[in-house]
Design an enzyme around this catalytic site. Structure first.
Site, PDB file in Angstrom:
ATOM      1  CG  PHE A 126      -1.982   0.989   1.227  1.00 45.86           C
ATOM      2  CD1 PHE A 126      -3.134   0.785   0.488  1.00 45.86           C
ATOM      3  CD2 PHE A 126      -1.846   2.174   1.933  1.00 45.86           C
ATOM      4  CE1 PHE A 126      -4.142   1.740   0.469  1.00 45.86           C
ATOM      5  CE2 PHE A 126      -2.851   3.131   1.919  1.00 45.86           C
ATOM      6  CZ  PHE A 126      -4.000   2.915   1.186  1.00 45.86           C
ATOM      7  CG  ASP A 202      -0.559  -1.707   7.223  1.00 49.22           C
ATOM      8  OD1 ASP A 202      -1.687  -1.950   7.706  1.00 49.22           O
ATOM      9  OD2 ASP A 202      -0.279  -0.672   6.604  1.00 49.22           O
ATOM     10  CE1 TYR A 227      -9.754   3.772   5.806  1.00 48.16           C
ATOM     11  CE2 TYR A 227      -8.766   5.010   7.596  1.00 48.16           C
ATOM     12  CZ  TYR A 227      -8.698   4.506   6.315  1.00 48.16           C
ATOM     13  OH  TYR A 227      -7.576   4.730   5.564  1.00 48.16           O
ATOM     14  CE  LYS A 228      -8.253   0.546   4.481  1.00 49.27           C
ATOM     15  NZ  LYS A 228      -6.801   0.510   4.354  1.00 49.27           N
ATOM     16  NE  ARG A 376     -10.420  -2.407  -2.937  1.00 53.05           N
ATOM     17  CZ  ARG A 376      -9.827  -1.682  -1.989  1.00 53.05           C
ATOM     18  NH1 ARG A 376      -8.687  -2.088  -1.478  1.00 53.05           N
ATOM     19  NH2 ARG A 376     -10.355  -0.561  -1.571  1.00 53.05           N
TER      20      ARG A 376
HETATM   21  C1  PLP Z   1      -6.101   1.650   4.337  1.00 49.73           C
HETATM   22  C2  PLP Z   1      -4.670   1.400   4.593  1.00 49.73           C
HETATM   23  C3  PLP Z   1      -3.895   2.342   5.276  1.00 49.73           C
HETATM   24  C4  PLP Z   1      -4.522   3.628   5.698  1.00 49.73           C
HETATM   25  O1  PLP Z   1      -3.632   4.564   6.204  1.00 49.73           O
HETATM   26  P1  PLP Z   1      -4.197   5.865   6.906  1.00 49.73           P
HETATM   27  O2  PLP Z   1      -3.002   6.622   7.272  1.00 49.73           O
HETATM   28  O3  PLP Z   1      -4.986   5.433   8.112  1.00 49.73           O
HETATM   29  O4  PLP Z   1      -5.047   6.599   5.915  1.00 49.73           O
HETATM   30  C5  PLP Z   1      -2.572   2.023   5.534  1.00 49.73           C
HETATM   31  N1  PLP Z   1      -2.033   0.850   5.134  1.00 49.73           N
HETATM   32  C6  PLP Z   1      -2.768  -0.070   4.459  1.00 49.73           C
HETATM   33  C7  PLP Z   1      -2.144  -1.353   4.055  1.00 49.73           C
HETATM   34  C8  PLP Z   1      -4.092   0.188   4.155  1.00 49.73           C
HETATM   35  O5  PLP Z   1      -4.810  -0.712   3.481  1.00 49.73           O
END
Ligand code: PLP
Length: 417
Positions: A126, A202, A227-228, A376
């Site tokens: 990511f 992560d 938030y996921k 997705r």
């Molecule tokens: C959604 C996501 C994030 C989100 O990062 P934020 O700083 O909270 O916006 C980080 N890493 C991964 C792998 C994600 O899927």
């Protein structure tokens, strides 16, 4: 064998999580296949937030820092998240964003092995994970370097074998945000440790959806998103886990007053709080934290084995229906077919992914796109029904068959979402 919509109704009847759907606010005309990007709103979360706003803030004002114990929300919510990820009490706090927590975790992780100059991550990780590593390297300077490898256990093990003595930190996302491929956390953590490196996981796409055993894997650091699958609401606080063995050894770089041992004595010199509390920086966002806490409490009421079982089954059924009903289109599944090594979303490649998704969203089937050509679909076991999959796939088949997507309104990037 799934032949008809009735077969899916039967699966819903036999679903041991079916009662959970009523706990969510879901628009009646929507099939929501994007809970991996923004989880849906639990009813109790709406009520909790209203209570915090109306009673705790509106009526009790500043007294609520004590009377409603706002001050310990990050630790309290962290302990609840810890129960979902195989961590102990006092090893997780909810705070900041995943990006900021990555910065803290990586900074400290780099100090465990000061002589080693490589951070290893995965090429298609990511973006924020890679960006934060790049930013930290730019700030620290020296010979620090980010080494990106292919996303297979074998590629990682090869680089650990060849350059292990130079690798300080391995930074990986447990479940990939597009493919949903899942790393073998135990195996990869052990490989990193064998090379003398520490690991930062992560868990953004795993927390709340898959069993995670940070202790069992002896993981060093982890971060993740609120938030996921945790359903904490848009921009919810994220979380950070630090193994207890590092708590007193290091301080993290965003040494704000909330991570100080005695914030309300207003002393000029920073002294890190004991334990995981030193990973706090500023004042917690109380309203957002209340939403996250309430949502996590709901997930804790469902057995994680049942969540995982249904998550795999939903994906398997969706794949089977897509294979059957959307077979001759130019669609390609890029997620693993083996549920054991897959998270709770599926990505399909199609050159018209964007307009197809716009056409689907117009008819109430909400997934998302990831450039350049992926669609997705996420599957949230607590509120999705098997029949929803039938209805979604029939609609996808129709959009593909009629080429309904091939209209200017769906092709325009200004349209719909
Ligand atoms: C959604 C996501 C994030 C989100 O990062 P934020 O700083 O909270 O916006 C980080 N890493 C991964 C792998 C994600 O899927």
């Amino acid at each position: 064998m799934i032949e008809t919509r009735q077969d899916l109704e039967a699966l819903d009847c036999a679903d041991d999580l079916r009662e959970f759907r009523a706990q969510f606010e879901l628009p009646p005309d929507v099939i929501y296949l994007d809970g991996n990007s923004l989880g849906a709103l639990p009813r109790r979360t709406r009520e909790r937030v209203a209570g915090v706003v109306e009673r705790e803030w509106g009526r009790d004002l500043i007294k609520s820092w004590n009377t409603a114990d706002w001050i310990s929300m990050p630790q309290r919510t962290g302990d609840k998240i810890a129960a979902l990820i195989g961590a102990g009490k006092g090893e997780v706090v909810a705070a900041d964003s995943t990006s900021v927590n990555l910065f803290k975790a990586l900074s400290v992780a780099l100090r465990v092995n000061p002589g080693r100059h490589l951070i290893v991550s995965e090429k298609t990780n990511f973006p924020t994970d890679l960006y934060v590593a790049q930013g930290l390297i730019a700030q620290l300077g020296g010979d620090l370097e980010l080494l990106l490898v292919d996303g297979t256990d074998e590629a990682l093990e090869a680089v650990l074998a060849e350059r292990g003595a130079q690798i300080g930190v391995v930074l990986l996302t447990h479940i990939h945000y597009t493919t949903a491929r899942m790393y073998d956390m135990r195996r990869v953590t052990a490989a990193a440790h064998n090379a003398g490196a520490v690991i930062v996981w992560d868990l953004s796409h795993s927390a709340g959806i898959a069993p995670i055993d940070l202790h069992g894997c002896d993981a060093d650091f982890a971060v993740g998103c609120g938030y996921k699958h945790l359903n904490g609401g848009p921009g919810a606080p994220a979380f950070i886990y630090v193994a207890r063995r590092y708590h007193e050894r290091f301080m993290q770089p965003i040494s704000g007053w909330m991570g100080d041992a005695r914030p309300f004595e207003f002393l000029p010199g920073y002294e890190p709080a004991a334990g995981i509390s030193r990973y706090l920086s500023g004042t917690p966002p109380v309203i957002a934290m209340a939403a996250l806490e309430a949502s996590v409490e709901l997930i804790l009421e469902a057995p994680m084995e049942a969540i995982r079982r249904k998550s795999i089954a939903l994906c398997d059924v969706f794949i089977a229906l897509m294979d059957r009903h959307c077979a001759d289109s130019a669609l390609e599944l890029i997620s693993p077919r083996d549920g054991a090594w897959r998270g709770s979303h599926l990505s399909y490649r199609h050159e018209a992914s964007y307009p197809i998704m716009q056409a689907l969203i117009r008819s109430g089937i909400i997934g998302d796109c990831r450039p350049p050509d992926l669609m997705r679909f996420g599957f949230a076991p607590l509120y999705l029904r098997y029949v929803d999959l039938w209805d979604a796939v029939m609609r996808i088949a129709e959009v593909l068959r009629t080429r309904e997507w091939d209209r200017a309104e769906f092709r325009s990037r200004q349209s719909v979402t």
